[in-house]
Design an enzyme around this catalytic site. Structure first.
Site, mmCIF file in Angstrom:
data_model
loop_
_atom_site.group_PDB
_atom_site.id
_atom_site.type_symbol
_atom_site.label_atom_id
_atom_site.label_comp_id
_atom_site.label_asym_id
_atom_site.label_seq_id
_atom_site.Cartn_x
_atom_site.Cartn_y
_atom_site.Cartn_z
ATOM 1 N N HIS A 18 22.181 56.509 39.860
ATOM 2 C CA HIS A 18 20.868 56.942 40.357
ATOM 3 C C HIS A 18 20.429 58.210 39.617
ATOM 4 O O HIS A 18 19.285 58.325 39.185
ATOM 5 C CB HIS A 18 20.928 57.288 41.851
ATOM 6 C CG HIS A 18 21.177 56.134 42.772
ATOM 7 N ND1 HIS A 18 22.139 56.156 43.752
ATOM 8 C CD2 HIS A 18 20.568 54.923 42.878
ATOM 9 C CE1 HIS A 18 22.107 55.023 44.436
ATOM 10 N NE2 HIS A 18 21.177 54.244 43.916
ATOM 11 N N LYS A 42 18.768 48.226 57.846
ATOM 12 C CA LYS A 42 19.852 48.287 56.863
ATOM 13 C C LYS A 42 20.894 49.286 57.359
ATOM 14 O O LYS A 42 20.602 50.485 57.453
ATOM 15 C CB LYS A 42 19.270 48.765 55.514
ATOM 16 C CG LYS A 42 19.775 47.977 54.325
ATOM 17 C CD LYS A 42 19.010 48.376 53.084
ATOM 18 C CE LYS A 42 19.680 47.817 51.843
ATOM 19 N NZ LYS A 42 18.930 48.140 50.645
ATOM 20 N N ARG A 91 20.099 47.099 36.707
ATOM 21 C CA ARG A 91 21.480 46.906 36.240
ATOM 22 C C ARG A 91 21.622 45.492 35.699
ATOM 23 O O ARG A 91 20.729 44.997 35.064
ATOM 24 C CB ARG A 91 22.444 47.183 37.400
ATOM 25 C CG ARG A 91 22.499 48.653 37.777
ATOM 26 C CD ARG A 91 23.163 48.867 39.091
ATOM 27 N NE ARG A 91 22.345 48.306 40.159
ATOM 28 C CZ ARG A 91 22.612 48.408 41.444
ATOM 29 N NH1 ARG A 91 23.679 49.033 41.827
ATOM 30 N NH2 ARG A 91 21.808 47.895 42.348
ATOM 31 N N SER A 129 26.215 51.973 45.134
ATOM 32 C CA SER A 129 26.613 52.771 46.307
ATOM 33 C C SER A 129 27.665 52.016 47.111
ATOM 34 O O SER A 129 28.615 52.615 47.620
ATOM 35 C CB SER A 129 25.400 53.055 47.192
ATOM 36 O OG SER A 129 24.453 53.816 46.496
HETATM 37 P P1 ADP Z 1 18.319 49.757 47.565
HETATM 38 O O1 ADP Z 1 18.698 50.051 48.969
HETATM 39 O O2 ADP Z 1 16.846 49.583 47.351
HETATM 40 O O3 ADP Z 1 19.156 48.692 46.915
HETATM 41 P P2 ADP Z 1 19.748 51.801 46.090
HETATM 42 O O4 ADP Z 1 19.847 53.144 46.694
HETATM 43 O O5 ADP Z 1 21.001 50.990 46.032
HETATM 44 O O6 ADP Z 1 18.563 51.110 46.824
HETATM 45 O O7 ADP Z 1 19.169 51.899 44.629
HETATM 46 C C1 ADP Z 1 17.920 52.467 44.381
HETATM 47 C C2 ADP Z 1 17.475 52.153 42.974
HETATM 48 O O8 ADP Z 1 18.422 52.630 42.044
HETATM 49 C C3 ADP Z 1 17.311 50.663 42.659
HETATM 50 O O9 ADP Z 1 16.200 50.515 41.801
HETATM 51 C C4 ADP Z 1 18.556 50.305 41.913
HETATM 52 O O10 ADP Z 1 18.353 49.240 41.027
HETATM 53 C C5 ADP Z 1 18.823 51.605 41.173
HETATM 54 N N1 ADP Z 1 20.218 51.763 40.868
HETATM 55 C C6 ADP Z 1 21.257 51.695 41.716
HETATM 56 N N2 ADP Z 1 22.423 51.902 41.083
HETATM 57 C C7 ADP Z 1 22.114 52.099 39.777
HETATM 58 C C8 ADP Z 1 22.877 52.329 38.589
HETATM 59 N N3 ADP Z 1 24.208 52.366 38.626
HETATM 60 N N4 ADP Z 1 22.215 52.497 37.427
HETATM 61 C C9 ADP Z 1 20.864 52.408 37.403
HETATM 62 N N5 ADP Z 1 20.086 52.183 38.462
HETATM 63 C C10 ADP Z 1 20.694 52.024 39.645
#
Ligand code: ADP
Length: 160
Positions: A18, A42, A91, A129
């Site tokens: 992130h 969620k 990703r 995450s």
């Molecule tokens: P959500 O609950 O919407 O899945 P996340 O907090 O998991 O949200 O992720 C938020 C954003 O960050 C999403 O656009 C996701 O694709 C991106 N993201 C998550 N992990 C990574 C990563 N390792 N590298 C790049 N982008 C990421």
């Protein structure tokens, strides 16, 4: 005109993947607002307040980044912040279908907003995450996956 971007997500917890997207967004936009979604449907490990605090700690070294929480529609939150762009990290191929759908639906809700996709950096391509929570829950090494401040919070959470 100040160009503002929103980086939305659950950030449960915020990872180096992130942070990589957030930092790269600051090279393109004047201001980046990290929007932490309060989505009761969620189940999250960390409360909304904890997710906000963790994100604030993790972006402390970055200029022009603010952390906000929001509930309800992302498009409404984005517009309220004067943003023209929603930046999402992409990703492996598995992210694509869901993100493609969300981008189209958000465009339908607010035609003035663009969703911009940024390729995940190779080193974070498989970082999520949920993987971090699973590793931390089993006492594994999460250095190199989340910021040090976040590592400490995960250790405290699973020590209980
Ligand atoms: P959500 O609950 O919407 O899945 P996340 O907090 O998991 O949200 O992720 C938020 C954003 O960050 C999403 O656009 C996701 O694709 C991106 N993201 C998550 N992990 C990574 C990563 N390792 N590298 C790049 N982008 C990421």
């Amino acid at each position: 005109m100040t160009q503002i971007a929103i980086c939305p997500g659950s950030f449960d917890p915020i990872t180096l993947g992130h942070l990589d997207i957030i930092e790269r967004s600051t090279y393109i936009y004047d201001k980046v607002v990290v929007g932490i979604a309060d989505n009761p449907s969620k189940a999250a490990l960390f409360s909304l307040d904890e997710r906000v605090e963790m994100a604030k700690e993790a972006v402390a070294g970055l200029g022009n980044v603010t952390i906000e929480s929001f509930e309800g529609l992302l498009t409404v939150f984005a517009r309220a912040n004067g943003a023209r762009a929603i930046v999402k990290g992409l990703r492996a191929i598995s992210d694509f279908e869901h993100e493609f759908q969300m981008a189209h639906l958000n465009k339908k809700l607010d035609n003035t907003l663009e969703t911009v996709f940024m390729m995940a950096s190779p080193e974070y391509m498989f970082l999520s995450s949920s993987a971090v929570k699973e590793i931390a829950g089993f006492g594994g090494d999460i250095s190199g996956l989340v910021a040090e401040t976040t590592q400490a919070r995960l250790r405290r959470k699973f020590a209980r």
